[in-house]
Design an enzyme around this catalytic site. Structure first.
Site, PDB file in Angstrom:
ATOM      1  N   GLY A  78       0.799  -1.217   0.000  1.00 47.22           N
ATOM      2  CA  GLY A  78       0.000   0.000   0.000  1.00 47.22           C
ATOM      3  C   GLY A  78       0.831   1.266   0.000  1.00 47.22           C
ATOM      4  O   GLY A  78       0.514   2.242  -0.681  1.00 47.22           O
ATOM      5  N   ASN A 127      -7.923   4.724   8.865  1.00 46.66           N
ATOM      6  CA  ASN A 127      -7.304   3.545   9.493  1.00 46.66           C
ATOM      7  C   ASN A 127      -7.435   3.510  11.011  1.00 46.66           C
ATOM      8  O   ASN A 127      -7.464   2.452  11.600  1.00 46.66           O
ATOM      9  CB  ASN A 127      -5.827   3.444   9.084  1.00 46.66           C
ATOM     10  CG  ASN A 127      -5.051   4.701   9.386  1.00 46.66           C
ATOM     11  OD1 ASN A 127      -5.481   5.797   9.044  1.00 46.66           O
ATOM     12  ND2 ASN A 127      -3.913   4.564  10.025  1.00 46.66           N
ATOM     13  N   CYS A 137       1.713   2.184  12.911  1.00 48.17           N
ATOM     14  CA  CYS A 137       2.897   2.776  12.314  1.00 48.17           C
ATOM     15  C   CYS A 137       3.445   3.945  13.125  1.00 48.17           C
ATOM     16  O   CYS A 137       4.402   4.568  12.746  1.00 48.17           O
ATOM     17  CB  CYS A 137       2.604   3.229  10.886  1.00 48.17           C
ATOM     18  SG  CYS A 137       1.828   1.936   9.913  1.00 48.17           S
TER      19      CYS A 137
END
Lengths: 382, 394
Positions: free
Chosen positions: A76, A153, A325
């Site tokens: 992605g 997300n 992340c």
């Protein structure tokens, strides 16, 4: 003697998902048979090329796009990087929503640093979604790229791209509309034609597929980031993997077909937590069509977040503070929604296809127990 | 040494010769440490003691670079070289020298020197005989010039009563003293940059380490414990294995948070850590504590505050980094391979429950006054009892 650790319950499917065993078995099998270079002219190479094109067609079909627009990538992040950094040169502005993934934020930052583009950040509403008025105010004739994610997300908000795209066309006719569908693919139906997007980024590992493959569907011109070999219509050099591409297509099809389970498990989880943990608040849009079906994001007021995650970790419940992340800093997404770190413990729980009702019930119990323990530890002195 | 594939390394030992009667003990420790470090990575390696030297037989010549790198990291060696050996006659030495030069200096240009030495004066030739003879042969066989003051390369020859050894390049060793010869120390290991470096420096001066890590779940996550274990593994490589003690530290921190002036929390935490470490070191028969503290680096590491922590512990506290700069510590961390692990994000238990304006300078009466509000002895005993010890293999 340490007691045996409890069986783990994976509620961090927003970070990644356990590979589907059936898809993995087929993948392994094809790695042994369908290994030829799809660019080779011999029979085996032609078979690999045919398989690759089959996968491309199936995946493109799933999002209603022309197969020629679909470019396989390493994942992605690469897909989003290609959509933004692959935009042809010249000067301009790039507009991104305030809740984009780091891969978009940093690619946009690179456009600013390397090409001298100007950056506009589109604010979001309290549910983490972009509204047309905010979009209009932050784009213009100079805007060359607009990035708005389809499914957020962290907090799971689904942007109404079909309503936003006409705003982009009107206010920023030169802009490409780049949509991050990494979380949304396989969770909600996507039709690139109906949404009127120019570039749509996807990945396989978020939907029980293999790691190491993603895709960008694009109808906008692209300069390759990786050169050499002229693969993927000259837009992404490097030998393709037909086995990975097929596994990706299969995983996406299967995810979409069985997506109802995600919402059922998520709703059960939220119902359980709401009953067991008084005060817990849902972040982002209400559970329904405006929210990704696997996403639950909540705040337990008055508690610190990291310790709650640590207690859940020890209790075998895999959760996250938001995007996997980033760590140690307050989420830019929550900040953009007007939240602060001291409101409480922010936790994201994301269901997957293998999540069972029994797991959800056990997770609710462990979650409530962790909250009770942390309340005791944080005590009245806090 | 009949197998043509087998290679021989010669390691020169450092300060050991200063140590008089302890010499055998030091050499034995070095021998064992070398053997342990080599055996952990390679099979068919044998360390042998010689006169003033240690020799390493390496069963497979392709393992030589790896074996040299391992030896160079073991404290107590000055340098280590791959050597050839031959009988101690001028004819044999000349032949061996020519073979070695042909293998190592083929195609080389520039200058050379011969560094010939005798370990015993009973040999029937002098060192200058040796240098002249070998030098002339090498001069004739290669296109190299002789330059005795600043040669580009040197061929070393050392002749003993039974054998001669020849080598062309020696790797510098770590220096210092063999691990274990200076006693045992308990390293206070956090997840940061400095404490592993301090541990390495103590090892280099001969300390055998155990380590203690203060864990405060759930305020500190398991990822931090895993990180500390990874750092301990790096240190274990130099001494075979290392015992890591994980001391539960949540309760002392909560007691301080709830009953003491939080502006002094950091100093109070550290005094508790020192007490627990001191008790643990006593139980483990360790002579000293070792920390990564640096004078003035942060408020808790001023002279006044270091005095406050020393006051609660009976043992010697080794602070190998005390007068180093942060950049020096970082450079060492990079060299010993702990830096990349240390900079991973981690939770620091000393940062828990702090107010915006902590007190940066304490006094002993102030500390004692605060500590009278909590049951120090019981908390220390409880933490020491709750220690979980893990054997870390390199």
């Amino acid at each position: 003697m340490q007691p045996d650790p409890p069986p783990t319950i994976d509620l961090d499917n927003g970070a990644t998902t356990r590979p589907d065993p059936a898809i993995m078995a087929a993948l392994l099998d094809r790695q042994a048979t369908l290994y030829a270079n799809p660019s080779a002219r011999h029979a085996r190479g032609r078979a690999a090329a045919e398989a690759l094109e089959t996968a491309r067609g199936r995946l493109a079909g799933l999002i209603g796009g022309a197969p020629a627009g679909l470019i396989f990538t390493g994942g992605g992040t690469e897909a989003l990087g290609l959509a933004l950094l692959g935009a042809p040169g010249g000067s301009g502005r790039v507009a991104i929503s305030a809740v984009e993934h780091a891969s978009v934020r940093e690619a946009a930052g690179a456009l600013v640093e390397r090409r001298g583009w100007a950056l506009d950040v589109i604010p979001v509403d309290a549910a983490g979604r972009v509204q047309p008025e905010a979009l209009t105010a932050h784009i213009g004739p100079e805007t060359r790229a607009v990035a708005i994610m389809l499914g957020q997300n962290e907090v799971g908000g689904v942007n109404d791209i079909a309503r936003l795209a006409p705003v982009v066309r009107r206010a920023a006719p030169r802009a490409r509309l780049v949509v991050d569908a990494v979380q949304a693919l396989g969770k909600i139906p996507i039709d690139v034609a109906a949404l009127d997007v120019d570039c749509l980024a996807m990945t396989a590992h978020k939907l029980h597929g293999p790691r190491g493959i993603g895709a960008l569907w694009s109808r906008a011109p692209l300069e390759p980031l990786l050169r050499g070999g002229g693969q993927e219509g000259g837009r992404r050099g490097g030998t393709q993997s037909a086995p990975l591409a097929l596994a990706f297509a299969e995983a996406a099809e299967r995810a979409l077909a069985e997506r109802g389970h995600l919402a059922a498990m998520r709703d059960r989880l939220w119902g359980g937590i709401r009953a067991a943990v008084p005060g817990a608040r849902l972040t982002g849009p209400p559970c329904g069509p405006g929210r990704l079906p696997h996403n639950l994001h909540l705040c337990v007021p008055g508690l610190p977040g990291e310790p709650l995650l640590n207690l859940l970790d020890v209790a075998g419940v895999y959760a996250s503070a938001g995007s996997a992340c980033r760590r140690g800093r307050f989420s830019p997404t929550l900040a953009a929604m007007g939240h602060t770190a001291d409101e409480g413990a922010w936790i994201r729980l994301t269901t997957g296809r293998f999540t069972t009702p029994a797991e959800v019930d056990a997770a609710v119990e462990r979650f409530a127990d962790a909250v009770r323990r942390l309340r005791r530890l944080c005590g009245p002195a806090r | 040494m009949s197998d043509p594939d087998e290679a021989l390394l010669m390691a020169r030992v450092g300060e050991l010769w200063l140590k008089g009667r302890n010499r055998d003990h030091f050499v034995r420790a070095l021998h064992d440490n070398l053997q342990t470090a080599l055996s952990a990575a390679l099979s068919h390696v044998q360390v042998m003691a010689g006169r003033g030297r240690l020799y390493v037989g390496v069963g497979r010549a392709e393992d030589v670079p790896r074996a040299l790198a391992i030896c160079a990291d073991v404290p107590g060696l000055v340098d280590v070289a791959r050597v050839e050996r031959c009988p101690p006659t001028l004819d044999a030495i000349e032949a061996a020298a020519l073979a070695l030069v042909e293998a190592r200096w083929a195609g080389a240009t520039g200058s050379f020197a011969i560094d010939g030495r005798r370990t015993q004066k009973t040999l029937p030739f002098s060192s200058s005989d040796l240098n002249r003879r070998v030098g002339a042969a090498v001069l004739a066989a290669t296109g190299l010039r002789v330059d005795l003051s600043r040669p580009d390369r040197t061929l070393s020859v050392e002749v003993g009563p039974r054998r001669a050894h020849l080598w062309t390049a020696a790797c510098p060793g770590a220096g210092g003293l063999p691990v274990g010869t200076a006693g045992g120390a308990l390293l206070m290991l956090s997840g940061g940059i400095d404490s592993p470096v301090a541990g390495y420096l103590a090892q280099k001066r001969g300390c055998r380490l155990e380590a203690v890590y203060f864990h405060s779940p759930p305020f500190v996550g398991e990822a931090t414990r895993a990180k500390v274990q990874a750092l301990a593994r790096r240190l274990a490589a130099r001494q075979g294995r290392l015992t890591l003690h994980v001391a539960p530290f949540t309760d002392p921190q909560l007691a301080i948070r709830d009953h003491c002036d939080r502006r002094m929390a950091v100093l109070l935490y550290r005094r508790m850590m020192y007490r627990i470490a001191d008790r643990l070191a006593g139980r483990r028969g360790l002579d000293a504590l070792c920390t990564g503290e640096m004078l003035g680096q942060v408020a808790s590491q001023t002279m006044a505050n270091l005095t406050l922590v020393d006051a609660v512990c009976d043992r010697l506290v080794l602070r190998p980094l005390l007068t180093h700069d942060k950049q020096e510590s970082v450079a060492l961390a990079r060299r010993i391979g702990t830096y990349e692990t240390s900079i991973l994000p981690h939770d620091d238990c000393c940062a828990l429950f702090l107010p915006d304006h902590p007190v940066t300078r304490g006094t002993a009466p102030l500390m004692r006054g605060q500590e009278s509000r909590i049951d120090v002895d019981a908390l220390v005993e409880q933490a020491a009892q709750g220690v979980e010890s893990v054997e870390i293999e390199p």
